[in-house]
Design a protein around this motif. Structure first.
Motif, PDB file in Angstrom:
ATOM      1  N   PRO A   1       0.829  -1.206   0.000  1.00  0.00           N
ATOM      2  CA  PRO A   1       0.000   0.000   0.000  1.00  0.00           C
ATOM      3  C   PRO A   1       0.864   1.257   0.000  1.00  0.00           C
ATOM      4  O   PRO A   1       1.891   1.325   0.677  1.00  0.00           O
ATOM      5  CB  PRO A   1      -0.810  -0.129   1.296  1.00  0.00           C
ATOM      6  N   LEU A   2       0.439   2.255  -0.759  1.00  0.00           N
ATOM      7  CA  LEU A   2       1.243   3.460  -0.953  1.00  0.00           C
ATOM      8  C   LEU A   2       1.152   4.393   0.255  1.00  0.00           C
ATOM      9  O   LEU A   2       0.058   4.699   0.744  1.00  0.00           O
ATOM     10  CB  LEU A   2       0.786   4.185  -2.214  1.00  0.00           C
ATOM     11  N   VAL A   3       2.302   4.877   0.689  1.00  0.00           N
ATOM     12  CA  VAL A   3       2.409   5.883   1.736  1.00  0.00           C
ATOM     13  C   VAL A   3       3.259   7.028   1.192  1.00  0.00           C
ATOM     14  O   VAL A   3       4.411   6.815   0.804  1.00  0.00           O
ATOM     15  CB  VAL A   3       3.060   5.315   3.014  1.00  0.00           C
ATOM     16  N   LEU A   4       2.688   8.229   1.140  1.00  0.00           N
ATOM     17  CA  LEU A   4       3.432   9.414   0.724  1.00  0.00           C
ATOM     18  C   LEU A   4       3.939  10.153   1.949  1.00  0.00           C
ATOM     19  O   LEU A   4       3.194  10.366   2.912  1.00  0.00           O
ATOM     20  CB  LEU A   4       2.546  10.362  -0.086  1.00  0.00           C
ATOM     21  N   LEU A   5       5.194  10.592   1.891  1.00  0.00           N
ATOM     22  CA  LEU A   5       5.811  11.345   2.979  1.00  0.00           C
ATOM     23  C   LEU A   5       6.149  12.743   2.458  1.00  0.00           C
ATOM     24  O   LEU A   5       6.989  12.893   1.559  1.00  0.00           O
ATOM     25  CB  LEU A   5       7.084  10.641   3.458  1.00  0.00           C
ATOM     26  N   LEU A   6       5.513  13.764   3.011  1.00  0.00           N
ATOM     27  CA  LEU A   6       5.657  15.145   2.539  1.00  0.00           C
ATOM     28  C   LEU A   6       6.491  15.948   3.534  1.00  0.00           C
ATOM     29  O   LEU A   6       6.099  16.105   4.689  1.00  0.00           O
ATOM     30  CB  LEU A   6       4.284  15.792   2.369  1.00  0.00           C
TER      31      LEU A   6
ATOM     32  N   ARG B   1      14.680  10.289   5.755  1.00  0.00           N
ATOM     33  CA  ARG B   1      15.685   9.230   5.550  1.00  0.00           C
ATOM     34  C   ARG B   1      15.559   8.105   6.567  1.00  0.00           C
ATOM     35  O   ARG B   1      15.919   6.959   6.275  1.00  0.00           O
ATOM     36  CB  ARG B   1      17.096   9.831   5.585  1.00  0.00           C
ATOM     37  N   HIS B   2      15.056   8.402   7.765  1.00  0.00           N
ATOM     38  CA  HIS B   2      14.935   7.378   8.803  1.00  0.00           C
ATOM     39  C   HIS B   2      13.611   6.620   8.738  1.00  0.00           C
ATOM     40  O   HIS B   2      13.417   5.676   9.508  1.00  0.00           O
ATOM     41  CB  HIS B   2      15.061   8.015  10.183  1.00  0.00           C
ATOM     42  N   GLN B   3      12.707   7.043   7.855  1.00  0.00           N
ATOM     43  CA  GLN B   3      11.395   6.384   7.762  1.00  0.00           C
ATOM     44  C   GLN B   3      11.284   5.472   6.542  1.00  0.00           C
ATOM     45  O   GLN B   3      10.533   4.492   6.577  1.00  0.00           O
ATOM     46  CB  GLN B   3      10.280   7.436   7.698  1.00  0.00           C
ATOM     47  N   LEU B   4      11.996   5.770   5.482  1.00  0.00           N
ATOM     48  CA  LEU B   4      11.788   5.047   4.228  1.00  0.00           C
ATOM     49  C   LEU B   4      11.996   3.546   4.385  1.00  0.00           C
ATOM     50  O   LEU B   4      11.105   2.748   4.079  1.00  0.00           O
ATOM     51  CB  LEU B   4      12.717   5.613   3.145  1.00  0.00           C
ATOM     52  N   SER B   5      13.147   3.125   4.847  1.00  0.00           N
ATOM     53  CA  SER B   5      13.438   1.689   4.935  1.00  0.00           C
ATOM     54  C   SER B   5      12.594   0.965   5.983  1.00  0.00           C
ATOM     55  O   SER B   5      12.071  -0.125   5.708  1.00  0.00           O
ATOM     56  CB  SER B   5      14.931   1.468   5.200  1.00  0.00           C
TER      57      SER B   5
ATOM     58  N   ALA C   1       8.231  -3.048   6.489  1.00  0.00           N
ATOM     59  CA  ALA C   1       6.980  -3.487   7.111  1.00  0.00           C
ATOM     60  C   ALA C   1       5.888  -3.781   6.089  1.00  0.00           C
ATOM     61  O   ALA C   1       4.764  -4.121   6.468  1.00  0.00           O
ATOM     62  CB  ALA C   1       6.494  -2.416   8.091  1.00  0.00           C
ATOM     63  N   GLY C   2       6.200  -3.641   4.793  1.00  0.00           N
ATOM     64  CA  GLY C   2       5.243  -4.032   3.770  1.00  0.00           C
ATOM     65  C   GLY C   2       4.513  -2.889   3.086  1.00  0.00           C
ATOM     66  O   GLY C   2       3.416  -3.091   2.556  1.00  0.00           O
ATOM     67  N   PHE C   3       5.150  -1.710   3.040  1.00  0.00           N
ATOM     68  CA  PHE C   3       4.523  -0.567   2.394  1.00  0.00           C
ATOM     69  C   PHE C   3       5.402  -0.031   1.272  1.00  0.00           C
ATOM     70  O   PHE C   3       6.630  -0.156   1.308  1.00  0.00           O
ATOM     71  CB  PHE C   3       4.253   0.545   3.420  1.00  0.00           C
ATOM     72  N   ARG C   4       4.748   0.541   0.282  1.00  0.00           N
ATOM     73  CA  ARG C   4       5.443   1.276  -0.767  1.00  0.00           C
ATOM     74  C   ARG C   4       5.544   2.724  -0.301  1.00  0.00           C
ATOM     75  O   ARG C   4       4.536   3.407  -0.173  1.00  0.00           O
ATOM     76  CB  ARG C   4       4.685   1.189  -2.089  1.00  0.00           C
ATOM     77  N   VAL C   5       6.753   3.177  -0.040  1.00  0.00           N
ATOM     78  CA  VAL C   5       6.966   4.466   0.604  1.00  0.00           C
ATOM     79  C   VAL C   5       7.618   5.424  -0.390  1.00  0.00           C
ATOM     80  O   VAL C   5       8.655   5.100  -0.981  1.00  0.00           O
ATOM     81  CB  VAL C   5       7.845   4.328   1.858  1.00  0.00           C
ATOM     82  N   VAL C   6       7.030   6.580  -0.570  1.00  0.00           N
ATOM     83  CA  VAL C   6       7.513   7.562  -1.542  1.00  0.00           C
ATOM     84  C   VAL C   6       7.649   8.910  -0.856  1.00  0.00           C
ATOM     85  O   VAL C   6       6.692   9.416  -0.261  1.00  0.00           O
ATOM     86  CB  VAL C   6       6.556   7.672  -2.748  1.00  0.00           C
ATOM     87  N   ALA C   7       8.844   9.479  -0.938  1.00  0.00           N
ATOM     88  CA  ALA C   7       9.117  10.804  -0.371  1.00  0.00           C
ATOM     89  C   ALA C   7       9.538  11.730  -1.503  1.00  0.00           C
ATOM     90  O   ALA C   7      10.671  11.653  -1.982  1.00  0.00           O
ATOM     91  CB  ALA C   7      10.205  10.720   0.691  1.00  0.00           C
ATOM     92  N   PRO C   8       8.650  12.605  -1.968  1.00  0.00           N
ATOM     93  CA  PRO C   8       9.013  13.516  -3.050  1.00  0.00           C
ATOM     94  C   PRO C   8       9.704  14.769  -2.538  1.00  0.00           C
ATOM     95  O   PRO C   8       9.544  15.161  -1.373  1.00  0.00           O
ATOM     96  CB  PRO C   8       7.652  13.871  -3.660  1.00  0.00           C
ATOM     97  N   ASP C   9      10.484  15.396  -3.406  1.00  0.00           N
ATOM     98  CA  ASP C   9      10.803  16.810  -3.241  1.00  0.00           C
ATOM     99  C   ASP C   9       9.582  17.557  -3.769  1.00  0.00           C
ATOM    100  O   ASP C   9       9.254  17.458  -4.955  1.00  0.00           O
ATOM    101  CB  ASP C   9      12.024  17.203  -4.074  1.00  0.00           C
ATOM    102  N   GLN C  10       8.890  18.288  -2.919  1.00  0.00           N
ATOM    103  CA  GLN C  10       7.698  18.987  -3.372  1.00  0.00           C
ATOM    104  C   GLN C  10       8.075  20.172  -4.259  1.00  0.00           C
ATOM    105  O   GLN C  10       9.240  20.589  -4.310  1.00  0.00           O
ATOM    106  CB  GLN C  10       6.873  19.418  -2.166  1.00  0.00           C
TER     107      GLN C  10
END
Length: 316
Positions: free
Chosen positions: A23-28, A39-43, A48-57
């Motif tokens: 499941p997709l999780v966006l980090l803003l 950087r400490h949340q992505l891995s 834990a089974g999530f697709r994690v995406v942190a964009p440069d807004q």
């Protein structure tokens, strides 16, 4: 390790870091930051089974920086969230934001509950639309000394922050952290001074902040500058005008609020639930991270990751 790429969203190229499947999780991120703030949340979230995406807004890092200040309204920013979810091939996502990113996350959940299936805000509570434009209000109350008003003038904060990037980020990151020796000064820029006068130089750096971290911020903002991020503030009154139709509306998706008790934004243990329940009635129990300041997910990553994973797993 996260992978990096760019996607096209609403006519802009947005750089992002992504890791994991599920499941997709966006980090803003907030101001003045970029994807690296997560950087400490992505891995851990990916493991834990999530697709994690942190964009440069928009306006930050290696993403595009529109020249027009009006291209940074909250409707543009929420539109980027929706567009990014679609560009990633998904229909819905959990959106997590910190600082300004929290405001964008709350607003995205308010406007598009069909796309944002749950929301988490770090440091900043939802900010319901007030009776008067916010920049006008702070200008009248503080004589224009509130930091939002200082950021209004094109080129002023840019010149101060860009003069010595290393000093800027040492002061900004330490000065709002839980490791500062005293409570943060009221965010009123002194007459004839600048925003950085409100903070001190750390000696030494706190344990959560390394020389490599400072270098990463210096490199990123050496490329991007500060104008894009400052333009978010310059739209505060315009946002007030644009969101009139949603006055009194509530966030109807599950919500989580996480804050450090040494954050200037901390409303106090007794103030959180009343401040949260009106705009986000479906919120979970707020999480207060003791000893943390404004950069809570960087200062106390294990506590924040535990809170986020508990929230994400509960949604299943």
């Amino acid at each position: 390790m996260p992978q990096h790429r760019t996607v096209e969203v609403n006519g802009l190229r947005l750089h992002l870091a992504e890791e994991g499947e599920g499941p997709l999780v966006l980090l803003l991120h907030g101001f003045p930051e970029f994807w690296y703030a997560w950087r400490h949340q992505l891995s851990p979230l990916a493991a834990a089974g999530f697709r994690v995406v942190a964009p440069d807004q928009r306006g930050y890092g290696d993403s595009d920086r529109p020249a027009a200040p009006e291209a940074y309204s909250v409707l543009h920013l929420a539109g980027d969230v929706v567009g990014l979810i679609k560009a990633l091939g998904e229909e819905r996502a959990v959106v997590v934001g910190h600082d300004w990113g929290a405001l964008v996350a709350w607003q995205s959940a308010l406007l598009r509950p069909d796309v944002v299936r749950a929301v988490a805000g770090l440091s900043i509570l939802p900010m319901p639309r007030g009776p008067v434009p916010p920049l006008l209000s702070t200008r009248e109350k503080t004589g224009g000394r509130f930091y939002w008003n200082y950021f209004e003038e094109p080129g002023v904060a840019e010149a101060e922050f860009g003069k010595d990037l290393d000093r800027t980020f040492r002061r900004l990151l330490y000065g709002a952290s839980g490791d500062r020796p005293q409570p943060p000064a009221p965010p009123l820029v002194p007459p004839g001074g600048g925003f950085l006068d409100l903070a001190a130089d750390p000696d030494p750096l706190p344990g959560w902040l390394t020389e490599e971290d400072i270098a990463a911020y210096v490199a990123a903002f050496g490329r991007s500058g500060f104008t894009g991020g400052l333009n978010w503030y310059r739209n505060l009154d315009r946002n007030w005008e644009l969101t009139a139709a949603w006055e009194g509306a509530r966030i109807e998706v599950p919500a989580l609020y996480v804050v450090g008790d040494r954050d200037r934004a901390f409303p106090g243990d007794d103030g959180i639930v009343p401040a949260l329940s009106g705009p986000a009635p479906h919120h979970r129990a707020p999480v207060v991270v003791r000893g943390a300041g404004h950069w809570v997910q960087q200062e106390r990553p294990e506590a924040v990751n535990t809170a986020l994973l508990g929230f994400l797993r509960s949604l299943a």
